[in-house]
Structures are given as C-alpha cells and as structure tokens.
Scaffold this motif. Sequence first.
Motif, PDB file in Angstrom:
ATOM      1  N   GLN A 262      -6.250  40.994 -99.527  1.00 54.44           N
ATOM      2  CA  GLN A 262      -6.748  39.951 -98.627  1.00 54.44           C
ATOM      3  C   GLN A 262      -8.100  40.346 -98.016  1.00 54.44           C
ATOM      4  OE1 GLN A 262      -4.986  36.902 -98.136  1.00 54.44           O
ATOM      5  NE2 GLN A 262      -7.035  36.377 -97.392  1.00 54.44           N
ATOM      6  N   GLU A 263      -8.223  41.623 -97.613  1.00 49.06           N
ATOM      7  CA  GLU A 263      -9.484  42.074 -97.009  1.00 49.06           C
ATOM      8  C   GLU A 263     -10.630  41.974 -98.017  1.00 49.06           C
ATOM      9  OE1 GLU A 263      -8.985  45.848 -94.574  1.00 49.06           O
ATOM     10  OE2 GLU A 263      -6.992  45.662 -95.435  1.00 49.06           O
TER      11      GLU A 263
ATOM     12  N   TRP B  62     -10.721  39.929-100.663  1.00 48.74           N
ATOM     13  CA  TRP B  62     -11.039  38.502-100.895  1.00 48.74           C
ATOM     14  C   TRP B  62     -11.904  37.972 -99.764  1.00 48.74           C
ATOM     15  CZ3 TRP B  62      -5.138  37.343-101.674  1.00 48.74           C
ATOM     16  CH2 TRP B  62      -4.736  37.838-102.932  1.00 48.74           C
ATOM     17  N   ASP B  63     -11.528  38.308 -98.522  1.00 47.92           N
ATOM     18  CA  ASP B  63     -12.272  37.792 -97.370  1.00 47.92           C
ATOM     19  C   ASP B  63     -13.728  38.237 -97.420  1.00 47.92           C
ATOM     20  OD1 ASP B  63      -9.991  36.630 -96.486  1.00 47.92           O
ATOM     21  OD2 ASP B  63      -9.539  38.107 -94.924  1.00 47.92           O
ATOM     22  N   GLU B  64     -13.924  39.500 -97.794  1.00 48.14           N
ATOM     23  CA  GLU B  64     -15.276  40.038 -97.829  1.00 48.14           C
ATOM     24  C   GLU B  64     -16.097  39.340 -98.919  1.00 48.14           C
ATOM     25  OE1 GLU B  64     -16.081  42.267 -95.393  1.00 48.14           O
ATOM     26  OE2 GLU B  64     -18.124  41.866 -96.099  1.00 48.14           O
TER      27      GLU B  64
ATOM     28  N   LYS C   9     -15.600  36.475-100.300  1.00 47.94           N
ATOM     29  CA  LYS C   9     -15.779  35.051 -99.995  1.00 47.94           C
ATOM     30  C   LYS C   9     -17.025  34.784 -99.147  1.00 47.94           C
ATOM     31  CE  LYS C   9     -11.571  33.427 -99.062  1.00 47.94           C
ATOM     32  NZ  LYS C   9     -10.579  32.739 -98.212  1.00 47.94           N
ATOM     33  N   LYS C  10     -17.410  35.790 -98.324  1.00 46.88           N
ATOM     34  CA  LYS C  10     -18.603  35.620 -97.499  1.00 46.88           C
ATOM     35  C   LYS C  10     -19.842  35.410 -98.368  1.00 46.88           C
ATOM     36  CE  LYS C  10     -17.053  38.757 -93.875  1.00 46.88           C
ATOM     37  NZ  LYS C  10     -17.253  40.130 -93.388  1.00 46.88           N
TER      38      LYS C  10
ATOM     39  N   PRO D 256     -18.806  31.784-101.742  1.00 45.54           N
ATOM     40  CA  PRO D 256     -17.864  30.843-101.132  1.00 45.54           C
ATOM     41  C   PRO D 256     -17.118  29.974-102.128  1.00 45.54           C
ATOM     42  CG  PRO D 256     -20.142  30.389-100.440  1.00 45.54           C
ATOM     43  CD  PRO D 256     -20.192  31.593-101.289  1.00 45.54           C
TER      44      PRO D 256
ATOM     45  N   GLN E 195     -13.528  31.238-105.507  1.00 47.28           N
ATOM     46  CA  GLN E 195     -12.083  31.253-105.659  1.00 47.28           C
ATOM     47  C   GLN E 195     -11.569  29.940-106.204  1.00 47.28           C
ATOM     48  OE1 GLN E 195     -11.312  33.315-101.776  1.00 47.28           O
ATOM     49  NE2 GLN E 195      -9.413  33.640-102.873  1.00 47.28           N
TER      50      GLN E 195
END
Lengths: 126, 361
Positions: free
Chosen positions: A110-111, A113-115, A117-118, A121, A124
């Motif tokens: 998750q960490e 993916w979050d990074e 995604k910044k 965008p 995914q």
Amino acid sequence: MEKKVLLVEDEKNIILGVRTSLEAVGYEVHVVEDGEAALDFVRNQKPDLILLDLLLPKVDGFEVCAKLKKDAETKDIPVVVLTAKATEEDRRKVMELGADAYMTKPFRPQELWDEIKKYLPEGQQS
Amino acid sequence: MSSKTPPQFDSSRLLDHLPDPLILTDVQGDIVWVNEKTEEIFGISGEEITGWSFIQIIKIDKIDKQLKEVLQTGESSESSYEAATVKVRNPEGKYFFKITIKPILDNGKVGGALIQLSDVSRFKELERIKTDFVSIVSHELRTPLSSIAMGVGMLKDGLLGQLTPRGSEMVDAIEKDCDRLSKLAGNLLDLSKIEAGQIALETQLVQVKGLVDEAVRPLKWQAESQNIQIKTNIPEDLPYVEADFNKIVWVLANLLANSLRYSEPGGTIAVKVEMSGNRMFFSVQDDGCGIPREYQDKIFQKFVQVKGDSGPVGGAGLGLAICKEFVEAHSGQIWVESEEGKGSNFTFTLPLARSKENIAP
C-alpha cells in the motif's frame, strides 16, 4: 496504456514482491539488476517511473540518479529510491542528486502504491 | 592495611612507571610536576613546563574547567567513562582518557590537585566496533523484512487469492511479528546512530500541550481496548520548551506504551507536566505492577527488561535506553520512582526555552 515502471534492484525476493504487487494493480514492470543496465534501459525505453535501490553492482544508485537527473532526456522521469540504508546522510545525498522520493525498507504494498500514485495518477487499473 | 612497611623508594620515580598520565598542580592550577607518561603522551618535557598554567600545556578546556572546580570546592571530580572522555592526538596515535581529579589538602585547605588520566582507548574502540556491528545488522535485517512485509500485505489484501480463516489468522500473526522485527531493527539503528553521535536535534519552540496530545492520541484506542484510562493534566499557561518535537513525542509515547504494557484493566495512567525553577517536569504515572527495586537503577540500560511472574512482556529492552539518550541530548534528566505492586512514575525534565519570545501561550 499500462504505465511502465523500471525496478532497479538486485535482491531476488524484493524483485518478486515489488513486481507482484505492482502488476496486481496494473503497472508494467521491468527489472534490471545493476546500475549500468539501468542507465541503458532508461535511455532506450523511457520508463514512466524508476524505483531505484542504492546498493547496486557496477554503478551504484547514487550515480545512476545523478546521471539520469543531469541528462535532459531523462531528468523528468520520477525516481523513487527504495533502500535499506536509512541514514539521514544518504537520504540528503540522493535527494540533492535529484531523487523525487525516498522510501526506507521495509515497506508495504500500500505504501508503495501510494507513493507511485503521486507521480503516475492514472497508472492504476484496479 | 598491610602490616608490612613498604620499602623506601623515590616516589616520583615509582610514579613514572605508571601506565597513565599523572599531573600535579598547585592551588592556582599551575603544573608543578608530571610523570613520564604525561611527557610521552603530550610531547612535552617535565622541566620546561613547570610553572606553566595547566591549559597552556594540556589544551583541553574540559579538564581545565573540571580542575578549577576541584581547586575551588575541594571536592574530587571523576568523569564517568561514557560522559567525559577526552581525546588526545599525538604522532603515536589517538588516545581516549577518563579524567579523575583529586584535591590535595593541606591542613584542611586545598593546596593543589592531582590529575589522573586513565587510558580508555581500547574501550572506545570496542564501543565503535559494536556500534558499527549493530548498524550493519539492522541494515541487513531490513531487506528480508521488506519482502516479508510486501508478501504479507498482498496476502492480506487478497491479491494472491482468498485466504481461509485459519490462513488469515496466520498471516495476521506474521504481520504482527514482522512489525515487531521492523521496530527492533529501527530502534537498534537509532541507538547506534545516537551512540555514534549522528543524531542531530532539530529543536524549536514547542508548546507543551501539543507535545502531550501528539503522544497520547495514537495510544487512546489501545488504552480503551485494555480498559485503561489515560488522564492528562496540563496547565494552559505553561511556557514553551526548546525541544526536538518528534523526539520528545517519541519519549512520551514510549513511556505511555510501557505503562499500558504493565497495567491491569481498570487502571489509570496520569500524564502531568509541571514547571519548577527553569525546568519543565514531564511525568507518566501508572498504578500497574511496578518495578522491582533491583531493576530500578538498570532499566535505562540497553537490553534490560523487567521480568514479571509470567516472564518478559515483549520488546527488546531498548525503548528506555533511547528515551534516556534523547532526554540527555536535550540536557534533561530522566528517572523512575516505583513500588512493586503499586505502580511506577517516570519523570523527565527539559530546560525552558531561553528565547525572549518565551511567554506563556
């Protein structure tokens, strides 16, 4: 179109983990295991994002980052450093060389993916 | 005392054979005599230095300050090995010394001082090797932990297929232990950085209430689930402290987590902050099982854990050692008062901010 992520890492189990977690959410993952191969790959294939370990054979992650960020052709590709080297000095050094983000191992999917995604965008698919 | 009378030798010749530097000063702090080892280490000759002031020869402010205090107060001064080693570099190499200064009393008045430097270079070297080792181990733990954390995360999210109930129970257990190991690796690394003097404080003017709230908030849920009440009592008008916000939050959160760990359901933990003199006193008090007397002096050391009737409660015994390092880096102190069966009260101090802006918020 799937976003292309280049993973520069020489630890087999990390490669398996990162590749599996990123493919699961729709990224196209390419892997090279040393710094020299990373520079070659980036120049020829232009990935959308680079995940870069620091301790690498041949050319280390610091140098890879420095070279990519100095080259007008590659300087805009986001570089996310993934490393077990957790000293402030390393972080400062590689950020000064132009890295966009710095993640210390261990981290969870998750960490990661979050990074990512910044910077990507729309990457995914799920 | 031995009943034999020692044979008569020239005492200064005897002292020349000591392995450590020895320096004698008069009441002004001027050197009156040194042994051979001092001449060797500091590259000076005893004759040329007689009558010179101490600081002219041994250019180390720390010892000079300590010496002046001894000459003024007439009380011995011994630096602890950790706190006050001095470094001397000469062509032969680098030395670390621990300092002991004793006043020489003449009819009850201070007539001079005897300074002894004990060579602790080997201990320092071993300490450095240990710190490096810990740092390497902690780095080496992180890579395998990373692939475990990723694997577990994907299994939990169902990315690799549905788990059976038993399977998810197992994965939860792996995740918990993986977290524990990550925390341990992180703590070990922090400690090795602190010991190597690599942790720099990022101090700022900090409001006390914000500090406490930040530490308590993440533990509220855990406290509720254990049926333990956390009471905070922070006066509104406290002045600011000059502190590294994250590190002091870490200290408070660590003390709170310890209290939670050793408290029974129905218990209460009280967080108090009081100002006294030019210091702020932070305390975390619980009515848990308390700490046996024999552990009270030791619990701030590394890897020391209080073992209860039911064995150790988890953790590696690094938390309080890190708390102590963080607090002392702020020029504060930390201690515990505790009675077995009645509870513990951990207190630490921080100096008030010296800035002119320091008015109560």
